[in-house]
Design an enzyme around this catalytic site. Structure first.
Site, short mmCIF file in Angstrom:
data_model
loop_
_atom_site.label_atom_id
_atom_site.label_comp_id
_atom_site.label_asym_id
_atom_site.label_seq_id
_atom_site.Cartn_x
_atom_site.Cartn_y
_atom_site.Cartn_z
N ASP A 152 0.86 -0.68 0.13
CA ASP A 152 -0.06 0.11 0.10
C ASP A 152 1.75 1.01 -0.05
O ASP A 152 1.71 1.23 0.41
CB ASP A 152 -1.04 0.01 0.94
CG ASP A 152 -2.30 -0.92 1.58
OD1 ASP A 152 -2.06 -0.91 0.34
OD2 ASP A 152 -2.70 -1.25 2.26
N ARG A 202 -2.09 -0.78 -8.54
CA ARG A 202 -2.47 -0.08 -7.81
C ARG A 202 -3.01 0.61 -8.62
O ARG A 202 -2.04 2.00 -8.07
CB ARG A 202 -3.10 -1.31 -6.67
CG ARG A 202 -4.91 -0.41 -6.11
CD ARG A 202 -5.30 0.05 -4.59
NE ARG A 202 -4.47 -2.04 -4.08
CZ ARG A 202 -4.46 -1.96 -2.79
NH1 ARG A 202 -3.92 -0.90 -2.23
NH2 ARG A 202 -4.40 -3.39 -2.40
#
Ligand code: FDA
Length: 325
Positions: A152, A202
């Site tokens: 992340d 992402r």
């Protein structure tokens, strides 16, 4: 943007955290976004989702660990998540009209269950070497289990270090990738940099409080950047993940995908657990790959406040509950 900044500021006060944790009336709202405090509760939800045809990424909540012991404990949990996922979510129905993307010859199929980790959980504040050791060992296990580790992206203070560590581990184990945030001015260049190396990305709009010197502060401009960067990734990226609940942007991207004849199997949509379930179901029923980000763990407070800050309606609910409690 102002409401978001204000919410994140107020949420960072210790008193607010204490109040939110103790207010019983907020439990349903917390449960809406968080899969539970234990790995077992997250696995239960992951199993339900994969049986419905969704794919999942598990997130063990927690960030900015302060000791080597905490970093090691997080890495042990990441490994347990990988093992439990591969034991319980490796199979399941492939939704109608949707085959698994097989990638280039010799590559594994895209995994139904994978994990998302934060490098500050692996000890990034204690040094790059500490974070690297844990991140590498977790990714090594993911390679053995034929699954994937997504890093992340956190506050901009960590962006460059995160990218450098991802590049290092990716060179050894290609089953890892990361996240880019459209609100950062630097993201256009980072996107080219990752695409050149074949790193799976992402794309998100970005969830942290950032100064105008590093991030776009106008929401419409962030939305535009997100859409443009999504299009680029869909054309050039390696199995990109388009992570948004923005129905308008998704609609426009679906038109683009149809116009360009982009295969549904070469990318996925990602959404957070508990947000826009209607949109998740719609995309799944239309044959798109949809991965749900499933967060769990005792340290749910910072994640929870970022979700609140994204939507003033959530905030109103919380204010009402606090006054009642
Ligand atoms: P936007 O905020 O414009 O919202 C569009 C619509 O979605 C809203 O109108 C509303 O209907 C719905 N919605 C959005 N948020 C909601 C909420 N909290 N509650 C209820 N409805 C809501 N960020 C980051 O900085 N680093 C990261 O690594 C990640 N990782 C990540 C993974 C995945 C799978 C997702 C979906 C998102 C992230 N994010 C993230 C968070 C991301 O940066 C962003 O803050 C949120 O996705 C909200 O932005 P949207 O793109 O949904 O658009």
């Amino acid at each position: 943007m102002l409401v978001r900044s204000l919410t994140l500021k107020i949420a960072s006060w210790r008193f607010t955290e204490w109040l939110v944790r103790k207010t019983f009336l907020l439990r349903p709202l917390v449960r809406r976004f968080i899969a539970g405090e234990s790995l077992e509760s997250a696995i239960e939800i992951a199993q339900r989702l994969t049986s419905e045809g969704y794919w999942v990424t598990l997130d063990y909540l927690g960030e900015n660990v302060r000791s080597r012991e905490e970093a090691e404990a997080a890495a042990i949990t990441f490994q347990a998540m990988l093992r439990r996922l591969s034991a319980s979510c490796a199979s399941g129905p492939t939704p109608v009209d949707r085959a698994c993307y097989l990638g280039a010859e010799g590559e594994s199929p895209v995994e139904r269950g994978n994990i998302s980790i934060k490098l500050t959980q692996c000890g990034l504040d204690l040094g790059d070497d500490v974070a690297l050791e844990h991140y590498r060992s977790v990714t090594r296990l993911a390679a053995e289990l034929k699954t994937f580790v997504r890093v992340d992206m956190e506050h901009s203070a960590y962006t460059e270090r995160t990218l450098q560590l991802v590049e290092k581990v990716f060179a050894e184990f290609p089953c890892t990738g990361t996240v880019l945030q459209s609100y950062l001015h630097r993201t256009g260049e980072d996107l080219d940099r990752c695409v050149r190396q074949g790193i799976r990305l992402r794309l998100v709009k970005g969830a942290y409080l950032e100064p105008a010197s590093v991030a776009i502060t106008d929401k419409a401009e962030v939305d535009r950047a997100f859409e443009e960067q999504s299009k680029k990734l869909l054309l050039e990226g390696k199995y990109p993940a388009i992570a948004t609940h923005d129905a308008k942007v998704i609609e426009s991207l679906l038109k683009f995908i149809a116009e360009k004849g982009i295969d549904k199997r070469v990318f996925e949509f990602q959404m957070l657990y508990g947000i826009r379930r209607d949109l998740q179901a719609k995309l799944l029923s239309e044959g798109y790959n949809v991965r749900v980000y499933v967060p769990f763990g005792e340290s749910w407070y910072p994640y929870f406040t970022r979700r609140l800050a994204e939507r003033p309606a959530n905030l109103l609910f919380i204010v009402k509950a606090l006054f009642k409690g």
